[in-house]
Design a protein around this motif. Structure first.
Motif, PDB file in Angstrom:
ATOM      1  N   TYR A   1      59.950   0.913  29.514  1.00 40.04           N
ATOM      2  CA  TYR A   1      59.611   0.117  30.694  1.00 40.04           C
ATOM      3  C   TYR A   1      60.449  -1.151  30.695  1.00 40.04           C
ATOM      4  O   TYR A   1      60.554  -1.843  29.679  1.00 40.04           O
ATOM      5  N   ALA A   2      61.059  -1.438  31.833  1.00 43.84           N
ATOM      6  CA  ALA A   2      61.791  -2.694  32.026  1.00 43.84           C
ATOM      7  C   ALA A   2      61.595  -3.111  33.476  1.00 43.84           C
ATOM      8  O   ALA A   2      61.990  -2.382  34.384  1.00 43.84           O
ATOM      9  N   PRO A   3      60.941  -4.245  33.729  1.00 45.97           N
ATOM     10  CA  PRO A   3      60.664  -4.652  35.110  1.00 45.97           C
ATOM     11  C   PRO A   3      61.923  -4.915  35.924  1.00 45.97           C
ATOM     12  O   PRO A   3      61.904  -4.811  37.144  1.00 45.97           O
ATOM     13  N   SER A   4      63.027  -5.216  35.264  1.00 46.08           N
ATOM     14  CA  SER A   4      64.280  -5.484  35.966  1.00 46.08           C
ATOM     15  C   SER A   4      65.413  -4.795  35.207  1.00 46.08           C
ATOM     16  O   SER A   4      65.887  -5.288  34.184  1.00 46.08           O
ATOM     17  N   VAL A   5      65.835  -3.647  35.700  1.00 47.69           N
ATOM     18  CA  VAL A   5      66.887  -2.873  35.041  1.00 47.69           C
ATOM     19  C   VAL A   5      68.248  -3.412  35.462  1.00 47.69           C
ATOM     20  O   VAL A   5      68.517  -3.569  36.649  1.00 47.69           O
ATOM     21  N   GLN A   6      69.078  -3.693  34.483  1.00 45.88           N
ATOM     22  CA  GLN A   6      70.428  -4.194  34.746  1.00 45.88           C
ATOM     23  C   GLN A   6      71.383  -3.010  34.841  1.00 45.88           C
ATOM     24  O   GLN A   6      71.393  -2.154  33.966  1.00 45.88           O
ATOM     25  N   LEU A   7      72.178  -2.977  35.896  1.00 50.02           N
ATOM     26  CA  LEU A   7      73.164  -1.920  36.078  1.00 50.02           C
ATOM     27  C   LEU A   7      74.555  -2.508  35.889  1.00 50.02           C
ATOM     28  O   LEU A   7      74.769  -3.653  36.249  1.00 50.02           O
TER      29      LEU A   7
END
Length: 67
Positions: free
Chosen positions: A5-11
């Motif tokens: 789980y990661a509330p803000s996924v970095q692409l």
């Protein structure tokens, strides 16, 4: 396949927090090249491949995203 789980996924490359990287490396004994799924808790799911893994750092290259 393992889920995180990661509330803000970095692409295009997502870095796990230190505690999660340690768990992935030491407890789950994951290896570079393995695939993982990351969810943001809002319906987004991102498939990635472990690009860098040591006891404090983990970078995951996102290869596919779905909303």
């Amino acid at each position: 396949m393992r889920f995180f789980y990661a509330p803000s996924v970095q692409l295009p490359v997502h870095s796990l927090e230190e505690a999660e990287a340690k768990h992935l490396a030491r407890v789950l004994r994951a290896k570079v090249g393995e695939r993982v799924l990351i969810t943001d808790g809002r319906g987004g799911c991102h498939e990635g491949e472990i690009a860098l893994l040591d006891k404090r750092h983990c970078n995951i290259s996102i290869v596919q995203s779905a909303q």
